[in-house]
Scaffold this active site. Structure first.
Site, short mmCIF file in Angstrom:
data_model
loop_
_atom_site.label_atom_id
_atom_site.label_comp_id
_atom_site.label_asym_id
_atom_site.label_seq_id
_atom_site.Cartn_x
_atom_site.Cartn_y
_atom_site.Cartn_z
N CYS A 54 3.05 48.62 20.64
CA CYS A 54 4.40 48.06 20.55
C CYS A 54 5.48 49.01 21.08
CB CYS A 54 4.72 47.63 19.12
SG CYS A 54 4.62 48.92 17.88
N ASP B 127 11.33 41.45 19.86
CA ASP B 127 10.14 41.87 19.13
C ASP B 127 8.91 41.78 20.02
OD1 ASP B 127 8.20 42.41 17.28
OD2 ASP B 127 8.75 40.82 15.88
N HIS C 224 5.87 42.18 18.96
CA HIS C 224 4.71 41.87 18.12
C HIS C 224 4.35 40.39 18.17
CE1 HIS C 224 6.49 45.57 16.45
NE2 HIS C 224 5.23 45.92 16.25
#
Length: 458
Positions: free
Chosen positions: A111, A345, A347
């Protein structure tokens, strides 16, 4: 035979983990992000105020937007288009195996590399397209609701698990083609912008040949003791991005470089030297520079006193975002409203896209909706990025950033500083770019220290 059997078990284990991670990181309930109409929204130096969306008037001075010539008199659609136009890089699955491993996904560990890619991508967008650029098809991306998002994830996991066991992969058909997009443009400038838009995204493709793709970044990370599957902190990623840009031999990238601050200090002469160094002897133009500053906003937790500092940074026209997050998760921070940070994000596990084909799909590289997070939840480790087009721009930016740092420091020592002269003038070991080893011994020590200080994935 025994070794062969062990290899097969390892491959099967890797495929199962890949499928499990795909479920874990794709099982995201899509929730709406709410924005107040009574407070300004800042996005990478641009200010929006939705209260005035239907009114033909500029914002009052007391609105909180203090960036001259960058105030936009409110429009939700304009904000959405601006946000969606930023390049979104997330977990991917079923890409070509990373050299030296059987990994075909970065779910669970990549990430920070992804958020670093997003920051660099924004710097390249500013360099080639400018801050005013927005993607014409941004508002055509479907913003899925919770039910369809969840059901699609279930179907995706089932298909991914079956494909992982059978070692098969299905590539998606592009829905917005280059030919269709360019056909709608009215002038050569818009066509050229779209070509660069696709080119920038292709540099971040998940293949060994992509200049700033995951495979290349991991190769540079090996020089600092990192390998595929390890956790990469914001400071380590800053140095990896610098090496990736320095080593890029693409003609379009010879006019840009990256400088990483040393111990929270930006040495102005070192920056200018990098900007004035050209690969071609007949090229006297200044290089653009992306300045990366790894900092800590507190001890174990972020100090609330730094909120104004972070807001000030994200309000600057030079800012290309912040690689940060909350403990155990890295986010790309691009703006704020009140005391909440706006971020993208990484993720979310998406399928591999082959960017080498002419009409590769663009939709999965643009985030359909922003997310917000309270500043109090932010992890103290982060890397801040700025873009300066030339030496004159850098000098102006350093003055403005220094003023902002003094205002936000509240009589404390600022988080980082701009200092005249070279680092060697202050008894620091000067780093060179001509060494056979990609990282100097001084850099390796610094990277090792960063690796032990930053948050880790548990």
């Amino acid at each position: 035979m025994e070794a062969t059997g062990t290899d097969e078990v390892d491959k099967l284990k890797t495929k199962f983990i890949s499928a499990w991670n795909n479920m874990k990181y794709s099982w995201v309930l899509k929730t709406k992000t709410y924005f107040s109409r009574n407070s300004p929204v800042l996005l990478l130096g641009k200010c929006y105020h939705f209260k005035y969306e239907d009114e033909n008037e500029l914002l009052p001075v007391s609105s909180g937007c203090t960036i001259e010539d960058h105030v936009i008199a409110g429009s939700v659609e304009e904000f959405r288009k601006d946000f969606i136009s930023r390049i979104w890089l997330t977990y991917r699955e079923e890409f070509p195996p990373i050299e030296g491993s059987a990994l075909t996904t970065d779910c669970g560990w990549g990430c920070t590399l992804r958020t670093g890619q997003m920051l660099l991508a924004q710097g390249l967008v500013l360099h080639f397209l400018g801050r005013a650029w927005t993607w014409p098809d941004a508002l055509n991306i479907e913003n899925s609701d919770s039910e369809s998002w969840t059901s699609n994830t279930v179907k995706k996991f089932t298909a991914s698990f079956e494909a992982s066991l059978s070692a098969e992969r299905e590539l998606k058909t592009p829905t917005i083609s280059l030919k269709e997009t360019i056909g709608r443009y009215s002038d050569d400038r818009e066509m050229q912008n779209e070509i660069y838009h696709r080119k920038i995204i292709s540099w971040f493709g998940d293949s060994p040949l992509a200049l700033f793709g995951l495979h290349q970044l991991i190769e540079y990370g090996k020089k600092s003791g990192k390998k595929a599957g390890d956790w990469y902190g914001p400071a380590v990623v800053a140095h990896i991005l610098r090496k990736a840009v320095e080593e890029a031999r693409h003609p379009d990238l010879q006019g840009i470089t990256i400088y990483v601050a040393q111990d929270c200090t930006v040495y102005s002469s070192d920056v200018i030297d990098k900007q004035c160094t050209s690969m071609a002897s007949d090229n006297t133009d200044d290089k653009a520079v992306i300045i990366l500053v790894p900092v800590r906003l507190g001890g174990e937790r972020t100090n609330a006193d730094y909120l104004d500092f972070v807001k000030g940074i994200l309000s600057l026209e030079y800012c290309v975002g912040i690689v940060g997050g909350k403990p155990k998760q890295s986010y790309y921070f691009a703006g704020f409203q009140d005391d909440s940070l706006i971020y993208m994000d990484p993720h979310y596990c998406q399928s591999f896209v082959d960017v080498s084909i002419k009409d590769f799909p663009l939709e999965t590289f643009h985030c359909p909706s922003p997310k917000k997070m309270s500043f109090r939840k932010m992890d103290p480790s982060c890397t801040i990025g700025f873009y300066c087009r030339n030496v004159q721009d850098f000098k102006r930016a350093s003055e403005e950033i220094t003023k902002m740092l003094k205002i936000s420091s509240k009589e404390k020592y600022p988080l980082f500083t701009f200092v005249n002269g070279h680092s060697r003038d202050y008894d620091f070991t000067s780093t060179t770019t001509n060494e056979e080893d990609l990282f100097s011994e001084d850099e390796k020590k610094r990277l090792k220290r960063f690796s032990t200080e930053e948050f880790v994935l548990l």
